[in-house]
Motif scaffolding. Sequence first.
Motif, mmCIF file in Angstrom:
data_model
loop_
_atom_site.group_PDB
_atom_site.id
_atom_site.type_symbol
_atom_site.label_atom_id
_atom_site.label_comp_id
_atom_site.label_asym_id
_atom_site.label_seq_id
_atom_site.Cartn_x
_atom_site.Cartn_y
_atom_site.Cartn_z
ATOM 1 N N ASP A 143 0.849 -1.196 0.000
ATOM 2 C CA ASP A 143 0.000 0.000 0.000
ATOM 3 C C ASP A 143 0.886 1.249 0.000
ATOM 4 O OD1 ASP A 143 -1.852 1.984 0.301
ATOM 5 O OD2 ASP A 143 -2.543 1.364 2.297
ATOM 6 N N MET A 144 1.109 1.804 -1.185
ATOM 7 C CA MET A 144 2.017 2.944 -1.313
ATOM 8 C C MET A 144 1.410 4.247 -0.804
ATOM 9 S SD MET A 144 4.636 1.414 -2.422
ATOM 10 C CE MET A 144 5.726 2.790 -2.794
ATOM 11 N N SER A 145 0.128 4.228 -0.431
ATOM 12 C CA SER A 145 -0.506 5.442 0.095
ATOM 13 C C SER A 145 -0.106 5.688 1.549
ATOM 14 C CB SER A 145 -2.030 5.325 -0.012
ATOM 15 O OG SER A 145 -2.517 4.290 0.831
ATOM 16 N N ARG A 146 0.458 4.685 2.183
ATOM 17 C CA ARG A 146 0.883 4.843 3.570
ATOM 18 C C ARG A 146 2.076 5.786 3.651
ATOM 19 N NH1 ARG A 146 -0.398 0.306 7.224
ATOM 20 N NH2 ARG A 146 1.431 1.018 8.358
ATOM 21 N N GLU A 147 2.117 6.581 4.700
ATOM 22 C CA GLU A 147 3.243 7.497 4.895
ATOM 23 C C GLU A 147 4.530 6.714 5.156
ATOM 24 O OE1 GLU A 147 4.565 11.154 7.882
ATOM 25 O OE2 GLU A 147 2.474 10.493 7.797
ATOM 26 N N ASP A 148 4.420 5.636 5.942
ATOM 27 C CA ASP A 148 5.564 4.754 6.207
ATOM 28 C C ASP A 148 5.185 3.361 5.739
ATOM 29 O OD1 ASP A 148 7.721 3.340 7.081
ATOM 30 O OD2 ASP A 148 7.405 3.700 9.221
ATOM 31 N N ASN A 149 5.825 2.890 4.689
ATOM 32 C CA ASN A 149 5.474 1.571 4.153
ATOM 33 C C ASN A 149 6.638 0.584 4.201
ATOM 34 O OD1 ASN A 149 6.985 2.808 2.140
ATOM 35 N ND2 ASN A 149 5.882 1.795 0.484
ATOM 36 N N GLU A 159 1.250 -4.297 18.545
ATOM 37 C CA GLU A 159 1.243 -3.022 17.830
ATOM 38 C C GLU A 159 2.333 -2.879 16.765
ATOM 39 O OE1 GLU A 159 1.264 0.202 20.600
ATOM 40 O OE2 GLU A 159 -0.410 -0.611 21.787
ATOM 41 N N HIS A 160 3.420 -3.653 16.857
ATOM 42 C CA HIS A 160 4.561 -3.412 15.966
ATOM 43 C C HIS A 160 5.043 -4.630 15.174
ATOM 44 C CE1 HIS A 160 4.823 0.406 18.044
ATOM 45 N NE2 HIS A 160 4.991 -0.209 19.200
ATOM 46 N N TYR A 161 4.736 -5.830 15.616
ATOM 47 C CA TYR A 161 5.234 -7.041 14.969
ATOM 48 C C TYR A 161 4.785 -7.102 13.511
ATOM 49 C CZ TYR A 161 5.674 -12.081 13.964
ATOM 50 O OH TYR A 161 5.975 -13.298 13.407
ATOM 51 N N HIS A 162 5.750 -7.236 12.590
ATOM 52 C CA HIS A 162 5.494 -7.297 11.147
ATOM 53 C C HIS A 162 4.743 -6.065 10.641
ATOM 54 C CE1 HIS A 162 6.293 -11.795 10.097
ATOM 55 N NE2 HIS A 162 7.290 -11.228 10.741
ATOM 56 N N LYS A 163 5.098 -4.923 11.229
ATOM 57 C CA LYS A 163 4.517 -3.653 10.799
ATOM 58 C C LYS A 163 5.641 -2.630 10.624
ATOM 59 C CE LYS A 163 0.167 -4.467 13.275
ATOM 60 N NZ LYS A 163 -0.712 -4.017 14.384
ATOM 61 N N PRO A 164 5.390 -1.577 9.827
ATOM 62 C CA PRO A 164 6.422 -0.554 9.641
ATOM 63 C C PRO A 164 6.875 0.106 10.943
ATOM 64 C CG PRO A 164 4.777 -0.372 7.917
ATOM 65 C CD PRO A 164 4.247 -1.370 8.900
ATOM 66 N N SER A 165 6.057 0.026 11.975
ATOM 67 C CA SER A 165 6.429 0.666 13.241
ATOM 68 C C SER A 165 7.511 -0.091 14.001
ATOM 69 C CB SER A 165 5.193 0.835 14.130
ATOM 70 O OG SER A 165 4.538 -0.407 14.319
ATOM 71 N N ASP A 166 7.876 -1.305 13.542
ATOM 72 C CA ASP A 166 9.031 -2.004 14.128
ATOM 73 C C ASP A 166 10.289 -1.403 13.510
ATOM 74 O OD1 ASP A 166 10.913 -3.687 15.195
ATOM 75 O OD2 ASP A 166 10.366 -5.438 13.986
ATOM 76 N N GLY A 167 10.624 -0.211 13.988
ATOM 77 C CA GLY A 167 11.739 0.531 13.399
ATOM 78 C C GLY A 167 12.577 1.212 14.448
ATOM 79 N N LEU A 168 13.425 2.118 13.995
ATOM 80 C CA LEU A 168 14.374 2.776 14.884
ATOM 81 C C LEU A 168 13.731 3.822 15.775
ATOM 82 C CD1 LEU A 168 17.328 3.115 12.343
ATOM 83 C CD2 LEU A 168 17.103 1.464 14.226
ATOM 84 N N ASN A 169 12.441 4.110 15.557
ATOM 85 C CA ASN A 169 11.737 5.037 16.434
ATOM 86 C C ASN A 169 11.337 4.397 17.748
ATOM 87 O OD1 ASN A 169 11.900 7.202 14.662
ATOM 88 N ND2 ASN A 169 9.980 6.668 13.628
#
Length: 548
Positions: free
Chosen positions: A332-338, A495-505
């Motif tokens: 989904d390229m419409s997401r801000e963080d993909n 909330e984060h597993y296998h999602k873009p939010s599993d990141g350096l933030n």
Amino acid sequence: MKPSHILLPVTLSLLVAACGASEPESKTTEIRAEESNIRAHLEFLADDDLKGRETGSNEHEIASNYIVSEFKQLGLEPAGDDGTYYQRIPFRKSTLKENSARMTFENNGEVVEFEFPKQFITGPSHYEEKDEITAPLVFVGYGMEAPEFGLDDYNGLDVEGKIVVMLTGRPEFLPSEEGAHLANIKSDIAREKGAVGIITLHTPVREKTRKYETSVYYTKTPRMTWLGPNGLPKGEEQQLKGSAYIDDEPAEKLFANAPTELSTIFEKIEEDPDFSPKGFELEGEVTLARESRHEEISSPNVAAVLPGSDKTLKDEYVIYTAHSDHIGVVKDMSREDNINNGAMDNASGVSIMLETARLFVESEQEFDRSIMFLSVTAEEKGLLGADYFANNPTVPLENIVANVNLDMPVLLYDFADVIAFGASHSTLGDTVSKAAQQFDTKQSPDPMPEQAIFTRSDHYTLVKKGIPAVFLMTGFTSRTEGEDGGEVWGEFFAEHYHKPSDGLNLDINYEAGARFTNINFAIGKEIANADKRPQWLEDSFFGKQFND
């Protein structure tokens, strides 16, 4: 960690294991892990520029090259193929062609056509671009063979050249890890018995935990397997020609005139989850047909060795594993963080492995056995890189004495205990306890045995070759007053597993990462210098199964 369809808990505060009285931090002058090194590795591997390290992508190649560069800098010897650090793996990615799947049932001249995907689903073939099979049916209960648990679902049944029909799942009386393994090998048993296809029945019991429509969602997802040196998927000749997963109501049509109606079997397993139905032949025959698209890709494992110092034991290996792949970019390229950066899954594990390697190299000690560091690919595709290595090892398989697996250490809180999957199956359990105690850390029992995590990561492929393994996870207690480690852990998965939010933030705790590294280093040291290699415990199911 390999994805599971079992729901992970949102909060795990009730599962917290007691840690007991604390012990002083080790005061020795031995080398210790550096937080800054772990941070540097993790920030590189989880950076947006690596785009989630999808298996076969250029970005995963960059991650692999980075790992090789670190191994070279440490002076580790190459342990891949042909004198290199790489074990290059050929993969086949298979996709089911749209509108090609077909399933029909013919009985006494009456033909029933099942609707895809509303009534049945299937996946692509890794062998043929177009295949079709017609064969009679045999119901085999859950399709399991486990004499130690009183299961012999093929007893008295001839399935040679036939399609076996089996219930999804397993009886509830089976222990979770053992049951998960037995469920994983159902298709292997069917092949060994001479079956040419499998039809799996969705049940009302399964519907309560995983709806049929959820499985439908994955029919458009490509599937992947490794190709053996002979060019065949997993190096095996095809025997199963077709498969289908059928919803519970349409499945009843297959049981016309059967000794027991399917609805009765469903009622019995709902009333008694331990009930395991006996098999019988079914009337009629089924035709399964489909078309598949194939794409060939490659992706590397990366391997390096620190040679042992003992003239005899140096030919034995302690292997650290960590998977370097993740799931890439959200479509989904419409997401801000993909970008699925996979900071905890598994940039953290690779970072711990690289820092552990440095500790071994820069330690003033010598180690009797050799230490291998193995970064594996395609874990997210079904443990494929590790499975390829287990079947095509770059060192003699019988010389591998133990596997220490580093997968998804959740470095988001100041953990005070560790959980060691596999600890109850081999002498490595005691090794983990001793290592953890050196760093004021306790080993706690598995607080979620129903998840069967011991069968869901890369070490499992080596366990099936008879090699004792241990897989550490940060425990659910915290050193920080008022912090619930289990809640933080559960929150990450929710909330984060296998999602873009599993990141350096994420609020990554690098001090915890250093402690986790030190513990894993201590485990490896103990194994490397022990007089005897680790042993399966006498009552271990896995030891009995695989320790020939």
